[in-house]
Design an enzyme around this catalytic site. Structure first.
Site, PDB file in Angstrom:
ATOM      1  CE  LYS A  38     -11.416 -17.810  -9.683  1.00 16.49           C
ATOM      2  NZ  LYS A  38     -11.205 -17.233 -11.022  1.00 16.49           N
ATOM      3  NE  ARG A 139     -12.224 -10.267 -14.898  1.00 16.87           N
ATOM      4  CZ  ARG A 139     -12.439 -11.532 -14.504  1.00 16.87           C
ATOM      5  NH1 ARG A 139     -13.613 -11.891 -13.998  1.00 16.87           N
ATOM      6  NH2 ARG A 139     -11.510 -12.457 -14.634  1.00 16.87           N
ATOM      7  CG  HIS A 168     -10.354 -14.783 -18.006  1.00 18.49           C
ATOM      8  ND1 HIS A 168     -10.140 -16.119 -17.779  1.00 18.49           N
ATOM      9  CD2 HIS A 168     -11.455 -14.456 -17.292  1.00 18.49           C
ATOM     10  CE1 HIS A 168     -11.082 -16.584 -16.956  1.00 18.49           C
ATOM     11  NE2 HIS A 168     -11.893 -15.603 -16.654  1.00 18.49           N
ATOM     12  NE  ARG A 227      -5.954 -18.355 -16.410  1.00 16.60           N
ATOM     13  CZ  ARG A 227      -6.019 -17.784 -17.607  1.00 16.60           C
ATOM     14  NH1 ARG A 227      -5.000 -17.874 -18.451  1.00 16.60           N
ATOM     15  NH2 ARG A 227      -7.095 -17.110 -17.965  1.00 16.60           N
ATOM     16  CE1 TYR A 270     -39.609 -18.693  11.607  1.00 11.30           C
ATOM     17  CE2 TYR A 270     -37.850 -19.609  10.251  1.00 11.30           C
ATOM     18  CZ  TYR A 270     -38.288 -19.068  11.452  1.00 11.30           C
ATOM     19  OH  TYR A 270     -37.400 -18.914  12.485  1.00 11.30           O
ATOM     20  CB  CYS A 317     -35.093 -22.413   9.128  1.00  6.21           C
ATOM     21  SG  CYS A 317     -36.756 -23.078   9.208  1.00  6.21           S
ATOM     22  CG  MET A 318     -29.730 -18.658   9.730  1.00  6.78           C
ATOM     23  SD  MET A 318     -29.437 -17.435  11.011  1.00  6.78           S
ATOM     24  CE  MET A 318     -30.313 -16.017  10.379  1.00  6.78           C
ATOM     25  CG  ASP A 319     -29.388 -21.806  12.163  1.00  4.17           C
ATOM     26  OD1 ASP A 319     -28.406 -21.304  11.587  1.00  4.17           O
ATOM     27  OD2 ASP A 319     -30.134 -21.177  12.936  1.00  4.17           O
TER      28      ASP A 319
END
Ligand code: PLP
Length: 376
Positions: A38, A139, A168, A227, A270, A317-319
Site C-alpha cells: 500500500k 477500526r 489486526h 503480513r 531563511y 527550504c522547499m527544494d
C-alpha cells in the site's frame, strides 16, 4: 538525471525476505508471507517491489485502495491481492472485476460484493473475501462474537467465497507488559472467533493476523500467513530490533551542486537561524521539504558525504538545503551525499525518532518527483 534520487536496494529487500523466512522456519511449518505494498509500497514503488517480492517467496500482496490494486493488475501481477481498507459501493464492481480480495466487516459489504460477483467477468461469477474481525484495534472488522454469524451469511450468498479470516493488532510492537497482555487478549478473542466459525461447520480459509510487531515478537500470531510491511522495507520496531537483521531498502541520495565560501558572521537560509562561527564552506544540496525531507530537521541533522557526517546549516527550504562542510578539503562539487538509508548515513528510523513519528511516514513522504532507481 536529477541529483536527488531514492535508490531502492532490491538486494536488501530479498535479504529481508530471506531472513524473515529463516525466522518463520522456527515455527516448524510453511508460513506464507503477504507483503503490504500500500501507499506505493511505503514509498518504494509498488510494482517493482511486488515483482521482486513475488519472485523471492512472497505469495500474497496487500494494498489499501482499489486504484492501487488495479495498478498492479494492469501491470500483469496475478498474485492474490488483499484490499485492506473498506471501499465504497461505487468501487465494488471495479474491485471485483480486478480480482481484489476485500476484507468484509459486515453483511452490507458482503452483499455488495455478492451483487458485484453476479456482474463480474472474473472467476466464474464468484468473489473471494476475507472476513475481518476487530479484536481490539477499534477500526474495521466485526465483533468477535458476531464472526460466526457473518461467516454463515457470507456462505449463504452462494457466490462469495470465504477465502480467509483476518485481524489486526494494535500494540504488537510493544515491549511493555501491558502491551504484551493486550496482544495476547486480541489473540484469544481471535482464536475464540475462529473456533466459533469452525464449529458452525465453515472453513476459516487462510488465517492471518501478524503485522511486523507480532511477526517478530510472538510466534502464536503467525497462523497461516504473516503480513509484515515495515520489516521487509528494512525497519524493525524499536526495542524488538536484534531478532531479525533487516537492512533498509530505500536510500535517499543527492549530490552537492554548488560550493560557497561563507565568512564568519554570515548567515545561511531563511530566517537567518544559522550563522557561521568561523570562515567555512557550505555545500548546497537540491533536496528540500517538498521532496519529503522534514523541515523540522533544519539545523538538526547530519548527512553522509564520502567518509564523514556533516551538519545541515540553516533552514531546509522547499527544494534545497545547505551542509556545513567546514574545512573538509576532500569534499568536492558533484560529490554524492547519502541523506538516509545508506551505509554510514542515518536511517529513516533515526529521522523519525527525532521528529516524533515512525519510519513509515518518512519513506511514504518521499515525494513522487524523487525518481526511484532500482538496484540489485
Ligand atoms: C499496513 C498493514 C500491515 C503491515 O503493517 P506493518 O506494521 O508495516 O508490518 C498489516 N496488516 C494490515 C491490515 C495493515 O493495514
Amino acid at each position: 538525471m536529477r541529483a536527488t534520487r531514492a535508490i531502492i536496494h532490491l538486494d536488501n529487500l530479498i535479504h529481508n525476505i530471506n531472513v524473515l523466512r529463516e525466522h518463520l522456519h522456527s515455527g516448524g511449518s510453511d508460513i506464507a508471507i503477504c507483503l503490504p505494498v500500500k501507499a506505493d509500497a511505503y514509498g518504494h514503488g509498488a510494482l517493482e517491489i511486488a515483482q521482486t517480492a513475488l519472485e523471492n517467496g512472497v505469495t500474497f500482496l496487500a494494498i489499501a485502495t482499489v486504484d492501487e490494486g488495479v495498478e498492479l493488475r494492469d501491470a500483469g501481477i496475478n498474485a492474490p491481492i488483499l484490499l485492506l481498507s473498506q471501499c465504497t459501493p461505487s468501487e465494488t464492481q471495479y474491485a471485483a472485476d480486478n480480482n481484489l480480495i476485500p476484507l468484509v466487516s459486515d453483511k452490507e459489504a458482503a452483499k455488495l460484493f455478492s451483487q458485484a460477483a453476479q456482474k463480474s467477468f472474473c472467476k466464474d461469477g464468484k468473489v473471494d473475501v476475507f472476513l475481518k474481525i476487530d479484536t481490539g484495534m477499534g477500526r474495521m472488522g466485526c465483533a468477535p462474537e458476531n464472526a460466526a454469524e457473518l461467516a454463515e451469511y457470507i456462505i449463504s450468498l452462494g457466490n462469495v467465497n470465504l477465502a480467509g479470516t483476518i485481524t489486526h493488532f494494535a500494540v504488537s510492537d510493544s515491549t511493555e507488559d501491558a502491551g504484551i497482555a493486550y496482544t495476547n487478549l486480541q489473540l484469544e478473542k481471535f482464536t475464540g472467533a475462529l473456533n466459533a466459525i469452525q464449529e458452525a461447520g465453515i472453513s476459516t480459509g487462510i488465517v492471518t493476523a501478524a503485522n511486523t510487531g507480532a511477526t517478530i515478537a510472538n510466534k502464536r500470531t503467525w497462523f497461516d500467513m504473516v503480513r509484515p510491511g515495515i520489516l521487509l522495507y528494512g525497519y524493525p520496531p524499536d526495542g524488538l530490533e536484534p531478532q531479525i537483521p533487516v537492512k533498509p531498502v530505500m536510500e535517499l541520495v543527492t549530490q552537492i551542486v554548488f560550493l560557497k565560501k561563507i565568512k564568519e558572521g554570515e548567515s545561511v537560509s531563511y530566517g537567518r537561524t544559522w550563522t557561521a562561527e568561523k570562515d567555512t564552506v557550505v555545500g548546497i544540496i537540491p533536496v528540500g521539504y517538498a521532496d519529503g525531507l522534514p523541515r523540522a530537521l533544519s539545523n538538526n541533522f547530519r548527512v553522509f558525504i564520502k567518509d564523514n557526517l556533516f551538519p545541515l546549516a540553516g533552514r531546509i527550504c522547499m527544494d534545497q538545503c545547505m551542509v556545513d562542510l567546514g574545512n573538509a578539503a576532500s569534499v568536492q562539487r558533484w560529490d554524492e551525499v547519502s541523506i538516509f538509508g545508506g551505509e554510514g548515513s542515518f536511517t529513516a528510523a533515526d529521522i523519525a525518532r527525532q521528529n516524533g513519528t515512525i519510519s513509515y511516514e518518512i519513506t511514504c513522504n518521499i515525494n513522487k518527483r524523487v525518481r526511484r532507481i532500482y538496484t540489485s
